[in-house]
Scaffold this motif. Structure first.
Motif, PDB file in Angstrom:
ATOM      1  N   ALA A   2       0.829  -1.199   0.000  1.00 29.72           N
ATOM      2  CA  ALA A   2       0.000   0.000   0.000  1.00 29.72           C
ATOM      3  C   ALA A   2       0.869   1.256   0.000  1.00 29.72           C
ATOM      4  O   ALA A   2       2.033   1.217   0.373  1.00 29.72           O
ATOM      5  CB  ALA A   2      -0.894  -0.001   1.225  1.00 29.72           C
ATOM      6  N   TYR A   4       0.759   5.337   1.327  1.00 29.88           N
ATOM      7  CA  TYR A   4       0.091   6.267   2.238  1.00 29.88           C
ATOM      8  C   TYR A   4       0.621   7.679   2.029  1.00 29.88           C
ATOM      9  O   TYR A   4       1.797   7.863   1.730  1.00 29.88           O
ATOM     10  CB  TYR A   4       0.355   5.878   3.694  1.00 29.88           C
ATOM     11  CG  TYR A   4      -0.374   4.647   4.145  1.00 29.88           C
ATOM     12  CD1 TYR A   4      -1.673   4.727   4.629  1.00 29.88           C
ATOM     13  CD2 TYR A   4       0.244   3.401   4.103  1.00 29.88           C
ATOM     14  CE1 TYR A   4      -2.352   3.591   5.056  1.00 29.88           C
ATOM     15  CE2 TYR A   4      -0.428   2.264   4.522  1.00 29.88           C
ATOM     16  CZ  TYR A   4      -1.722   2.372   4.999  1.00 29.88           C
ATOM     17  OH  TYR A   4      -2.388   1.252   5.416  1.00 29.88           O
ATOM     18  N   SER A  29       5.432   4.503  -0.124  1.00 30.30           N
ATOM     19  CA  SER A  29       4.941   3.246  -0.696  1.00 30.30           C
ATOM     20  C   SER A  29       5.723   2.074  -0.116  1.00 30.30           C
ATOM     21  O   SER A  29       6.742   2.255   0.540  1.00 30.30           O
ATOM     22  CB  SER A  29       5.058   3.274  -2.218  1.00 30.30           C
ATOM     23  OG  SER A  29       6.383   3.512  -2.599  1.00 30.30           O
ATOM     24  N   ASP A  33       0.024  -4.492   3.198  1.00 25.96           N
ATOM     25  CA  ASP A  33      -1.422  -4.270   3.339  1.00 25.96           C
ATOM     26  C   ASP A  33      -1.962  -4.661   4.704  1.00 25.96           C
ATOM     27  O   ASP A  33      -2.947  -4.081   5.165  1.00 25.96           O
ATOM     28  CB  ASP A  33      -2.188  -5.080   2.279  1.00 25.96           C
ATOM     29  CG  ASP A  33      -1.845  -4.651   0.868  1.00 25.96           C
ATOM     30  OD1 ASP A  33      -1.485  -3.481   0.671  1.00 25.96           O
ATOM     31  OD2 ASP A  33      -1.947  -5.498  -0.034  1.00 25.96           O
ATOM     32  N   TYR A  34      -1.359  -5.645   5.345  1.00 22.60           N
ATOM     33  CA  TYR A  34      -1.901  -6.151   6.599  1.00 22.60           C
ATOM     34  C   TYR A  34      -1.578  -5.270   7.808  1.00 22.60           C
ATOM     35  O   TYR A  34      -2.121  -5.474   8.888  1.00 22.60           O
ATOM     36  CB  TYR A  34      -1.421  -7.585   6.872  1.00 22.60           C
ATOM     37  CG  TYR A  34       0.077  -7.723   6.944  1.00 22.60           C
ATOM     38  CD1 TYR A  34       0.774  -7.463   8.117  1.00 22.60           C
ATOM     39  CD2 TYR A  34       0.804  -8.116   5.822  1.00 22.60           C
ATOM     40  CE1 TYR A  34       2.149  -7.584   8.187  1.00 22.60           C
ATOM     41  CE2 TYR A  34       2.181  -8.237   5.882  1.00 22.60           C
ATOM     42  CZ  TYR A  34       2.844  -7.973   7.064  1.00 22.60           C
ATOM     43  OH  TYR A  34       4.209  -8.085   7.109  1.00 22.60           O
ATOM     44  N   GLU A  67      -7.967   5.565   3.569  1.00 24.96           N
ATOM     45  CA  GLU A  67      -7.844   4.292   2.866  1.00 24.96           C
ATOM     46  C   GLU A  67      -6.471   4.247   2.187  1.00 24.96           C
ATOM     47  O   GLU A  67      -6.077   5.188   1.525  1.00 24.96           O
ATOM     48  CB  GLU A  67      -8.924   4.151   1.794  1.00 24.96           C
ATOM     49  CG  GLU A  67     -10.333   4.144   2.351  1.00 24.96           C
ATOM     50  CD  GLU A  67     -10.631   2.860   3.119  1.00 24.96           C
ATOM     51  OE1 GLU A  67     -10.134   1.812   2.707  1.00 24.96           O
ATOM     52  OE2 GLU A  67     -11.358   2.953   4.110  1.00 24.96           O
ATOM     53  N   ALA A  68      -5.775   3.154   2.373  1.00 23.48           N
ATOM     54  CA  ALA A  68      -4.476   2.988   1.707  1.00 23.48           C
ATOM     55  C   ALA A  68      -4.698   2.860   0.213  1.00 23.48           C
ATOM     56  O   ALA A  68      -5.688   2.288  -0.236  1.00 23.48           O
ATOM     57  CB  ALA A  68      -3.766   1.758   2.229  1.00 23.48           C
ATOM     58  N   GLN A  70      -3.792   1.010  -2.886  1.00 18.22           N
ATOM     59  CA  GLN A  70      -3.212  -0.304  -3.157  1.00 18.22           C
ATOM     60  C   GLN A  70      -2.283  -0.231  -4.363  1.00 18.22           C
ATOM     61  O   GLN A  70      -2.626   0.321  -5.396  1.00 18.22           O
ATOM     62  CB  GLN A  70      -4.315  -1.332  -3.415  1.00 18.22           C
ATOM     63  CG  GLN A  70      -5.272  -1.482  -2.260  1.00 18.22           C
ATOM     64  CD  GLN A  70      -4.602  -1.910  -0.971  1.00 18.22           C
ATOM     65  OE1 GLN A  70      -3.779  -2.796  -0.963  1.00 18.22           O
ATOM     66  NE2 GLN A  70      -4.932  -1.224   0.112  1.00 18.22           N
ATOM     67  N   SER A  71      -1.106  -0.778  -4.212  1.00 16.88           N
ATOM     68  CA  SER A  71      -0.140  -0.880  -5.309  1.00 16.88           C
ATOM     69  C   SER A  71      -0.365  -2.194  -6.041  1.00 16.88           C
ATOM     70  O   SER A  71      -0.749  -3.189  -5.452  1.00 16.88           O
ATOM     71  CB  SER A  71       1.281  -0.842  -4.765  1.00 16.88           C
ATOM     72  OG  SER A  71       1.490   0.311  -3.995  1.00 16.88           O
TER      73      SER A  71
END
Length: 72
Positions: A2, A4, A29, A33-34, A67-68, A70-71
């Motif tokens: 992710a 931010y 970056s 994600d977790y 919300e992150a 997503q890459s």
């Protein structure tokens, strides 16, 4: 992974106790994600210190996007 947007202050190696530099809307970056909450803040802080050798310490780091991103 992710990405931010963050806001923070940092001190330099020359003046480690003076947090006089403010960075706003900085993109970070490579955050798994977790990771959520304080775990994400800790990981982002570690990334900032690793990627920016002139930073001695980071303070008041805030994640700006709820919300992150997503890459892929």
């Amino acid at each position: 992974m992710a990405t931010y947007e963050v806001d923070f202050f940092y001190s330099s190696a020359e003046t480690p106790d003076t947090y006089d530099t403010h960075v706003s809307h900085h993109s970070v970056s490579g955050v798994p994600d977790y990771l959520l909450g304080e775990a994400a803040v800790g990981h982002i802080t570690a990334l900032l210190l690793h990627d920016n050798p002139t930073f001695k310490r980071v303070r008041n780091l805030k994640i700006l996007n709820k919300e992150a991103i997503q890459s892929t």
